[in-house]
Structure formats: structure tokens, C-alpha cells
Design an enzyme around this catalytic site. Sequence first.
Site, short mmCIF file in Angstrom:
data_model
loop_
_atom_site.label_atom_id
_atom_site.label_comp_id
_atom_site.label_asym_id
_atom_site.label_seq_id
_atom_site.Cartn_x
_atom_site.Cartn_y
_atom_site.Cartn_z
N GLY A 1 26.32 51.46 10.82
CA GLY A 1 25.76 52.81 10.84
C GLY A 1 24.96 53.10 12.11
O GLY A 1 25.11 52.41 13.11
N ALA A 2 24.09 54.13 12.04
CA ALA A 2 23.41 54.65 13.23
C ALA A 2 24.48 54.94 14.29
O ALA A 2 24.43 54.46 15.42
CB ALA A 2 22.34 53.69 13.75
N HIS B 1 30.88 53.93 18.45
CA HIS B 1 31.59 53.90 17.17
C HIS B 1 32.69 54.96 17.15
O HIS B 1 33.78 54.74 16.64
CB HIS B 1 30.61 54.17 16.02
N ASP C 1 30.57 43.73 21.55
CA ASP C 1 30.19 42.46 20.91
C ASP C 1 31.36 41.50 21.13
O ASP C 1 32.14 41.22 20.21
CB ASP C 1 29.91 42.71 19.43
P1 AMP Z 1 27.59 47.87 14.86
O1 AMP Z 1 27.39 49.10 14.04
O2 AMP Z 1 26.59 47.72 15.97
O3 AMP Z 1 27.77 46.63 14.02
O4 AMP Z 1 28.96 48.09 15.62
C1 AMP Z 1 30.13 48.39 14.91
C2 AMP Z 1 31.30 48.26 15.85
O5 AMP Z 1 31.13 49.16 16.93
C3 AMP Z 1 31.40 46.85 16.47
O6 AMP Z 1 32.77 46.46 16.52
C4 AMP Z 1 30.82 47.05 17.84
O7 AMP Z 1 31.31 46.14 18.81
C5 AMP Z 1 31.26 48.48 18.15
N1 AMP Z 1 30.40 49.05 19.18
C6 AMP Z 1 29.05 49.14 19.18
N2 AMP Z 1 28.60 49.68 20.34
C7 AMP Z 1 29.70 49.94 21.10
C8 AMP Z 1 29.91 50.48 22.39
N3 AMP Z 1 28.89 50.87 23.17
N4 AMP Z 1 31.16 50.61 22.84
C9 AMP Z 1 32.22 50.21 22.08
N5 AMP Z 1 32.09 49.68 20.84
C10 AMP Z 1 30.85 49.55 20.35
#
Ligand code: AMP
Length: 286
Positions: A31-32, A37, A153
Site C-alpha cells: 500500500g501507500a 506501483h 527491490d
Molecule cells: P512495496 O509496497 O514497497 O512492498 O512495493 C510493492 C512492489 O512495488 C514491489 O515489487 C516493489 O519493488 C515495487 N516498487 C516499489 N517502489 C518502486 C519504484 N520506485 N519503481 C518500481 N517499482 C517499485
Amino acid sequence: MRQISTLSEWRAATEDIRQSGQRVGVIPTMGALHEGHRSLIQRAIDDGTTPCVTIFVNPRQFNDEVDLHAYPQPLDDDLARCREWGVAYVLTPTIQEMWPSYPQATATTVQVAGVTEEFEGAGRPGHFDGVASVVTKLFVVTGPSTAYFGEKDFQQLAMVRRLVLDMGFDIDIVGCPIVRDDKGLALSSRNARLSPTGRTAALAISRALKWAADTPRTVDEIDHHVRAALIQAGIDVAYVAVVNQETLQTDIVDGSARVLVAGIVEGVRLLDNAPVVIRKDDTTCC
Ligand code: AMP
């Protein structure tokens, strides 16, 4: 768009998608939601899958209670964004729905050895076990044809690829490029915790990575320059490493590699990485 909070309804909804001849594209998130995303969701749409987003702040992947409780959870905004971005289904389970014995320990853990041991794995004990466990559960209850993860990531993406290979999941893993703000800072839900000064300091990371990626360089050059740039900006360096893009080891065989960086700014752990070409004379080979 339909919001679902139980796993049984989610299983039924994704089964309906498959029954109607569509492919399920899953985008796991905490989220957030931001433009990073959104790029994953857009890729799922472009691939012709039915985009199914999961929003779950998984306590099992936080080794630090403070970080867990500070994690933003603007659910109404997230749902509005999902609707606007063309998401079909959103899963928003409670912790108990996902991990029935919580807050008692969950007996079952999925562990991927090797790629998880260094970098984020060394700095955050238990983190990747928590991620591997939740991703496995989401794969099992969702039955996607494709799953979308960010290269942001990078170690997590490498781990998920290995997990899918080892477990024989029939799921395509799509890695999506890092989305940055107009100054170069890699977007992250954690960036909201940076002051304007912290944000400026953080830019040293993407600047140094851009320098590293500009032209072929030796491993030592990259390591020294990136490290020095971060230190000069007052960033606490967790690691800088030049690695093989698949194994995340230093066995760089064909000149293409990845620089992985983690730095701490104002108590916020910032991750970034970039593809680089290693100059032949410094290529570590077998
Ligand atoms: P998170 O909500 O931070 O767990 O991220 C969810 C997914 O979004 C994960 O696969 C992250 O690698 C991807 N993600 C987060 N930030 C970015 C970004 N700046 N660019 C591309 N993918 C992202």
C-alpha cells in the site's frame, strides 16, 4: 473495481477470472501506493491480464517494530488510486486473515537460501523469510499467470524468481524498471519520512548510480566512487555491492552487472540499484 478482504472470496474471484478465459496478473504491495506501483499495474494491463492488487503490510517481514508501526497505511487513498488506475480487484486482508495464529508465531515459514543471505538479508534478519512466506501464500490463493515486482527491490525480485523456480510455480515473474521522481530519487513509500534536507542528501544515491551506469567501469571504481559520494552527502552506508544480476554474487562473467546500494538517511533505509557494464580488465571470473 471490487475490494475483497477474505482469502476465500479472493480465491473464488480469481477462479472466476480464470474460468472466463482471462489471465490473472497479481501485483503484491504494502500500500501507500505511488507511481512505482502504478507502473506495475500498467504493465499488468498492457500484458492483457486482469490486474489484481494485494495490499498487506506484512508484519512478518519487519524485523523492527518501530518501522512496522511507522509504515503509512492510507487505505482510502490507495483504493481511490487503484480505481483510477484500472485495477479490477484489490485484496485487503487483516493480519489475522493472512496469518491466523498472529500475534503468536506462524508455524510455517518459506525460506529461500543463497540470494537472501547478504545485503537486505544481513541487515534485516527474518525479512526475506517473511516476504517469501507471504508471496508464496499470495501465489497459492491467487493462482496468477503473471506476477509483477519492481526492480527497486532487486534482491527481493531475485529471491522470488528463485522461489518460483524451486517450487515449480507456473507463474511468469515480470521485473519492472525503477520509477524515480524528477530529481532522480527512487520512489518509495518511505520517502514521505524524509525532511527536505534529507531528500536532498538522498539524491546523492541516484546521482552516484547514474555515474556508475554512464560508461563501462571497473568494480573497484564503482565501489569507491559510490561509497565516497554517499559518505560525502552524510549518508550512513549499509552496503554498496557490484554483483551478478541473477546470483547476486561477485561472479560477474559477461561484463553486465548490478550495483546494489542501501543507505540510511534520517533513520530511513533507502534502497536503489542500477545496471552497469564492467570493464573487462577488472571482471572477476571463474
Ligand atoms: P512495496 O509496497 O514497497 O512492498 O512495493 C510493492 C512492489 O512495488 C514491489 O515489487 C516493489 O519493488 C515495487 N516498487 C516499489 N517502489 C518502486 C519504484 N520506485 N519503481 C518500481 N517499482 C517499485
